[in-house]
Write a protein that holds these residues in place. Structure first.
Motif, PDB file in Angstrom:
ATOM      1  N   GLY A  68       0.814  -1.213   0.000  1.00 22.68           N
ATOM      2  CA  GLY A  68       0.000   0.000   0.000  1.00 22.68           C
ATOM      3  C   GLY A  68       0.845   1.260   0.000  1.00 22.68           C
ATOM      4  N   VAL A  69       0.162   2.378  -0.180  1.00 26.01           N
ATOM      5  CA  VAL A  69       0.825   3.676  -0.213  1.00 26.01           C
ATOM      6  C   VAL A  69       0.980   4.184   1.209  1.00 26.01           C
ATOM      7  N   SER A  70       2.195   4.506   1.600  1.00 23.85           N
ATOM      8  CA  SER A  70       2.462   4.996   2.947  1.00 23.85           C
ATOM      9  C   SER A  70       1.801   6.354   3.165  1.00 23.85           C
ATOM     10  N   ASP A  71       1.301   6.575   4.368  1.00 23.60           N
ATOM     11  CA  ASP A  71       0.695   7.866   4.704  1.00 23.60           C
ATOM     12  C   ASP A  71       1.724   8.985   4.675  1.00 23.60           C
ATOM     13  N   GLN A  72       2.999   8.604   4.787  1.00 23.71           N
ATOM     14  CA  GLN A  72       4.063   9.601   4.824  1.00 23.71           C
ATOM     15  C   GLN A  72       4.565   9.974   3.430  1.00 23.71           C
ATOM     16  N   LEU A  73       4.069   9.294   2.407  1.00 22.67           N
ATOM     17  CA  LEU A  73       4.611   9.493   1.062  1.00 22.67           C
ATOM     18  C   LEU A  73       4.342  10.906   0.535  1.00 22.67           C
ATOM     19  N   LEU A  74       3.112  11.392   0.688  1.00 23.16           N
ATOM     20  CA  LEU A  74       2.774  12.728   0.185  1.00 23.16           C
ATOM     21  C   LEU A  74       3.536  13.826   0.920  1.00 23.16           C
ATOM     22  N   PRO A  75       3.500  13.865   2.270  1.00 24.64           N
ATOM     23  CA  PRO A  75       4.271  14.927   2.944  1.00 24.64           C
ATOM     24  C   PRO A  75       5.770  14.846   2.677  1.00 24.64           C
ATOM     25  N   THR A  76       6.288  13.624   2.529  1.00 21.85           N
ATOM     26  CA  THR A  76       7.715  13.473   2.223  1.00 21.85           C
ATOM     27  C   THR A  76       8.028  14.039   0.841  1.00 21.85           C
ATOM     28  N   SER A  77       7.156  13.784  -0.123  1.00 24.53           N
ATOM     29  CA  SER A  77       7.347  14.314  -1.481  1.00 24.53           C
ATOM     30  C   SER A  77       7.270  15.834  -1.485  1.00 24.53           C
ATOM     31  N   LEU A  78       6.322  16.379  -0.727  1.00 25.00           N
ATOM     32  CA  LEU A  78       6.179  17.840  -0.656  1.00 25.00           C
ATOM     33  C   LEU A  78       7.394  18.482   0.009  1.00 25.00           C
ATOM     34  N   LEU A  79       7.908  17.818   1.046  1.00 20.47           N
ATOM     35  CA  LEU A  79       9.103  18.336   1.716  1.00 20.47           C
ATOM     36  C   LEU A  79      10.305  18.291   0.779  1.00 20.47           C
ATOM     37  N   ALA A  80      10.415  17.217  -0.007  1.00 14.76           N
ATOM     38  CA  ALA A  80      11.508  17.114  -0.980  1.00 14.76           C
ATOM     39  C   ALA A  80      11.414  18.234  -2.012  1.00 14.76           C
ATOM     40  N   ALA A  81      10.187  18.512  -2.492  1.00 12.03           N
ATOM     41  CA  ALA A  81       9.990  19.589  -3.462  1.00 12.03           C
ATOM     42  C   ALA A  81      10.352  20.945  -2.845  1.00 12.03           C
ATOM     43  N   ALA A  82       9.981  21.130  -1.575  1.00  9.32           N
ATOM     44  CA  ALA A  82      10.322  22.381  -0.883  1.00  9.32           C
ATOM     45  C   ALA A  82      11.831  22.529  -0.737  1.00  9.32           C
ATOM     46  N   CYS A  83      12.510  21.444  -0.409  1.00  9.68           N
ATOM     47  CA  CYS A  83      13.979  21.471  -0.289  1.00  9.68           C
ATOM     48  C   CYS A  83      14.628  21.819  -1.617  1.00  9.68           C
ATOM     49  N   ILE A  84      14.072  21.294  -2.707  1.00  6.30           N
ATOM     50  CA  ILE A  84      14.608  21.599  -4.044  1.00  6.30           C
ATOM     51  C   ILE A  84      14.499  23.097  -4.327  1.00  6.30           C
TER      52      ILE A  84
END
Length: 259
Positions: free
Chosen positions: A225-241
């Motif tokens: 399944g899709v981890s609940d942390q996947l979306l916030p982690t992706s958003l944080l990665a985009a913010a870091c970029i």
């Protein structure tokens, strides 16, 4: 916008002249196809080595298609990261050291356009090369084992690509900070390794670390399944970029004006 597109075109042409559009995709393809082929023919490889006791039988459980893909993605997370850093570490540092950056910036070229065009060129090279390599992995895995659904292929590709884009951005940051490409590449690798190790060791406390994107993509491939942390982690990665790009532009502008 036309100025930015001209700079991007210049960067893409320079990558072609440096053969990056040839060796980087080929390297990613070789990384990608190695694991499916070696996993499939592993029993024959061991049998061909000989020197086994008479009557010895070696039974190797056949991995699932998802496991083969994950193992290949693990290769991208090590060798692929090295390729990303090596192909990007001189993207700004080399032009600063040779004086090309100063010549370009004499014209009415903004620091924002210069840095982001170089980043976009590197990102295009990365995304295309990784897609071609991972597509080869998916194809050979389906051919030799079983086919992984195409939607799972694209989703795992997307999340790994975000993590790899952050790695590229870290390298661009140090390339704008330093004049020596080798030092920029070494420090970038060191930072990435430290972040990866710390995130893996303290995964319970660093669930939103961008370095966890690969683990969450692997969970998805294993049908967990899709981890609940996947979306916030992706958003944080985009913010870091975005933050690293902004800081890179400010540092590069300060250093060039002071020169």
């Amino acid at each position: 916008m036309s100025q930015w597109l001209t700079l991007l075109q210049k960067e893409l042409l320079e990558m072609w002249r440096n053969f990056k559009w040839i060796w980087v995709p080929i390297t990613f393809i070789l990384i990608g196809v190695k694991n499916p082929i070696s996993s499939y023919y592993l029993p024959q490889i061991i049998d061909s080595l000989g020197d086994l006791p008479e009557g010895a039988v070696i039974k190797i459980p056949k991995p699932t298609a998802a496991e083969v893909l994950i193992q290949s993605l693990g290769e991208y997370a090590t060798l692929g990261v090295l390729v990303i850093v090596l192909s990007t570490m001189g993207i700004i540092a080399a032009e600063r050291k040779s004086g090309v950056a100063a010549i370009v910036l004499v014209k009415p070229v903004s620091f924002l356009s210069y840095v982001t065009a170089k980043w976009a060129g590197g990102a295009l090279l990365l995304w295309i090369s990784f897609f071609i390599g991972y597509l080869a992995t998916w194809y050979y895995t389906g051919l030799l084992f079983e086919w992984v659904p195409i939607n799972e292929f694209f989703q795992s590709y997307f999340y790994y690509a975000i993590w790899f884009t952050l790695i590229l951005t870290v390298t661009v940051f140090f390339s704008s900070l330093l004049r020596t490409a080798g030092i920029a590449g070494f420090i970038s690798l060191a930072v990435i390794i430290v972040v990866t190790i710390v995130s893996s060791s303290l995964s319970q406390w660093l669930e939103w670390s961008p370095a966890q994107l690969s683990a969450y993509a692997n969970q998805f491939l294993l049908d967990k399944g899709v981890s609940d942390q996947l979306l916030p982690t992706s958003l944080l990665a985009a913010a870091c970029i975005l933050i690293l790009l902004g800081v890179s532009i400010m540092i590069f502008r300060k250093k060039e004006l002071a020169a």
